[in-house]
Design a protein around this motif. Sequence first.
Motif: not given
Length: 493
Positions: A303-307, A419, A422
């Motif tokens: 589960k990637a998180t947005r920056t 990116r 995410a």
Amino acid sequence: MVELVASGLKREAQVFEVASNLATIPEIVAGSVTSYAGGKFGQDPVRVGTAVRARGLTPNIHLTCVNQDRVSIQKTLRLMRALGMLNVFAITGDWPAGSNTTPVFDLESVQLVDLIATLRAEEQIPFHVSVAISPFKYTREDALYQYLKLEKKIAAGANMAITQVGWDSRKFAELKRYLDERGLDIPLMGNVYVLAQRAAERMATGSPPGCWAPPKLVSDIQKESTAPDKGKGARLERAANTVAVLKGLGYAGAYIGGTHQADDIRWIINRARELEPQWEECAAQVQYGDPDGFYLDSAPARKATRTFLPVVLDAAGKTMPMPWSKNPADTAGRRAMRSLFSWIDGTPPLRNAFERLEYWGKRAVFGCEECGNCVLGSMEYVCPQTCPKQMRNGPCGGTLHGRCEVVEQECIWVGVYQRAEAAARVPELKRFIPAPDRHLVGTSSWINFFLDRDSRPGHPKPLDASTAPEDPGRHLRKPERKPFVPKTERAPA
Ligand code: SF4
């Protein structure tokens, strides 16, 4: 297929003698003539290929982007056509070894395949294009991007894929399964490198770029080298095992490197035939990867998180008709921006001021190099000019555990993939990014975008003298840029 290393050190006569010997082996369909192998100047592959063919062996010519721009590459392709050599191995190429060599890297491999496919279609030249793929990447983004980039090469017109060197059956199987599951029916050649001790110890450090020998393989080879035959029997047996595995997995063939001895190659082929029925047992013998590394079949979901930056820029792109908005519609806002930028463009002091403003703003945030053809929006807001080879369609094969081949930095494509993952936009990374119009270096990419001057996805410009670099390599030598200092040594991985 057997790799013929046309290195500068090897006398051409030796390569020709090898070609004559290989031509007597019916299972060998071609000799693959290298160019810039390991980043070192070699003999001219077209000249060597001509002589190889005269000795009865079909040449597969390595064509790299290292020292030729788009115009020069087309000249080479037309020369090959005139000489009747139509098999091309289209690769970006390694960064040249030695600080005195200035590379060009006007195009990269996907753009090169696109260029050849265009020639094939427009001039009816039946080029057969092979491309490189490295399944032997053991970090998540690096591995996944290699596969994604292969899909781009296939979409651009590749006819066959050849793997990088590697000794990991699980990865050979992973690549085949990846293509099969997506219905990508392209013949695969697996690299079978006959690895001796010295080369293994070099590859333990990731040299040449993209070639990695895992510690267990290196220690096995070191032990084998103490045998009376200095390990030759063991390495030929390993190569034969690998050929049998490739056959069992459904590969179209093997790409044999690391030896020019026709007798050894004949032995490998015959021994592989004996081993074919028990290829799955052979696979256990060719299992040199990274046990803790990334494999598709055991990768945990992530589960990637947005920056912050991509979120803000996405929002800006939605509210304003910016280059990264990806909205091709001719809206009122866009027409207004076009009028505004036409006026700015026609007023030189204003245009210069605007160029400086755009450049310094984007330089601070993205490391902008003023290429004039902005594709930040297609690359998750990562500037392609921050890659030493200026790749626009994915990483080259030279990375080692996600690190750049040329300089001490993480490969920029790791960030692009993270990116995109995410933002649930990985499929968008498959979109082809054309080569930039190099005449626009130093100009405002925003003006170019609104006046439709730039080369970008959906708006490619022709690959000819009108877009070629006026000074090959200038785009790599901007005065503000810290020069790329190639790594001389890597710590053992
Ligand atoms: S204009 Fe070119 S160099 Fe500048 S940020 Fe955009 S892609 Fe990078």
